[in-house]
Design an enzyme around this catalytic site. Structure first.
Site, PDB file in Angstrom:
ATOM      1  N   CYS A   1     -62.541  -4.282  -2.307  1.00 41.07           N
ATOM      2  CA  CYS A   1     -61.860  -4.532  -3.574  1.00 41.07           C
ATOM      3  C   CYS A   1     -62.753  -5.283  -4.563  1.00 41.07           C
ATOM      4  CB  CYS A   1     -60.553  -5.273  -3.338  1.00 41.07           C
ATOM      5  SG  CYS A   1     -60.715  -6.766  -2.356  1.00 41.07           S
ATOM      6  N   HIS A   2     -63.827  -5.901  -4.085  1.00 40.22           N
ATOM      7  CA  HIS A   2     -64.769  -6.576  -4.987  1.00 40.22           C
ATOM      8  C   HIS A   2     -65.514  -5.573  -5.867  1.00 40.22           C
ATOM      9  CE1 HIS A   2     -67.143  -5.634  -1.375  1.00 40.22           C
ATOM     10  NE2 HIS A   2     -68.193  -5.568  -2.184  1.00 40.22           N
TER      11      HIS A   2
ATOM     12  N   TYR B   1     -60.571  -0.400 -12.814  1.00 43.36           N
ATOM     13  CA  TYR B   1     -59.169  -0.251 -12.408  1.00 43.36           C
ATOM     14  C   TYR B   1     -58.642   1.094 -12.908  1.00 43.36           C
ATOM     15  CZ  TYR B   1     -59.261  -5.137 -11.063  1.00 43.36           C
ATOM     16  OH  TYR B   1     -59.566  -6.320 -10.434  1.00 43.36           O
TER      17      TYR B   1
END
Length: 183
Positions: free
Chosen positions: A145-146, A114
């Site tokens: 997004c995984h 992130y």
């Protein structure tokens, strides 16, 4: 916060467009190797690809884009597709769109934290906001997004559940290993 719409046609650069008033919607349920996925499209764009947890039947008919997305997902799950070239469209805040465009660029089989994504969108302190945007991604797998993980590499946060995230990352790692062993 103001909403904006981003549309990506194949490998072109994203561009802003105005929302269309009323468009016909289409849907298809795809039985992937790791769970059922609902594909939603209009006549021009894929609008949503999301895992569904409970049995759901679509009352909408499928269209050409839903069928193409199904074929592309089959290729992805069979290790034959690494980057999707579908016309996609998503609606979110300017920040969410910036995060989704960044996540779209994460290479197959790799993960970014992130914090990595926050740096790339220009605000190292925005890790939690990146997580929030990641959670709202309407185009799972296509906008991968995984592939976003915790700072130490831990699997954290995935709208479809951590087991699905783990399976997708494992699938990509195994496919890359097979590809490297053949070459």
């Amino acid at each position: 916060m103001a909403q904006s719409i981003i549309a990506i046609r194949f490998n072109e650069s994203p561009f802003l467009i105005e929302p269309n008033k009323r468009k016909k919607m289409y849907s298809k349920i795809y039985a992937s190797p790791i769970g059922r996925i609902e594909i939603i499209a209009d006549d021009e764009y894929i609008l949503s690809i999301s895992f569904i947890k409970h049995k759901k039947n679509s009352f909408l008919q499928s269209n050409k884009l839903c069928e193409i997305a199904t074929k592309k997902l089959n290729l992805y799950f069979n290790g034959k597709l690494r980057q999707f070239d579908l016309p996609i469209r998503f609606k979110g805040t300017m920040f969410q769109n910036k995060v989704w465009k960044t996540i779209y660029k994460i290479p197959y089989g790799e993960t970014w934290s992130y914090q990595d994504v926050a740096k790339k969108v220009g605000d190292i302190n925005a890790c939690r906001a990146v997580g929030g945007a990641n959670n709202k991604n309407p185009l799972g797998i296509i906008v991968p997004c995984h592939r976003v993980v915790g700072k130490t590499g831990d699997l954290v946060g995935y709208a479809a559940g951590l087991k699905s995230k783990e399976k997708l990352l494992k699938l990509e790692r195994e496919n890359l290993q097979q590809f490297k062993s053949r070459n």
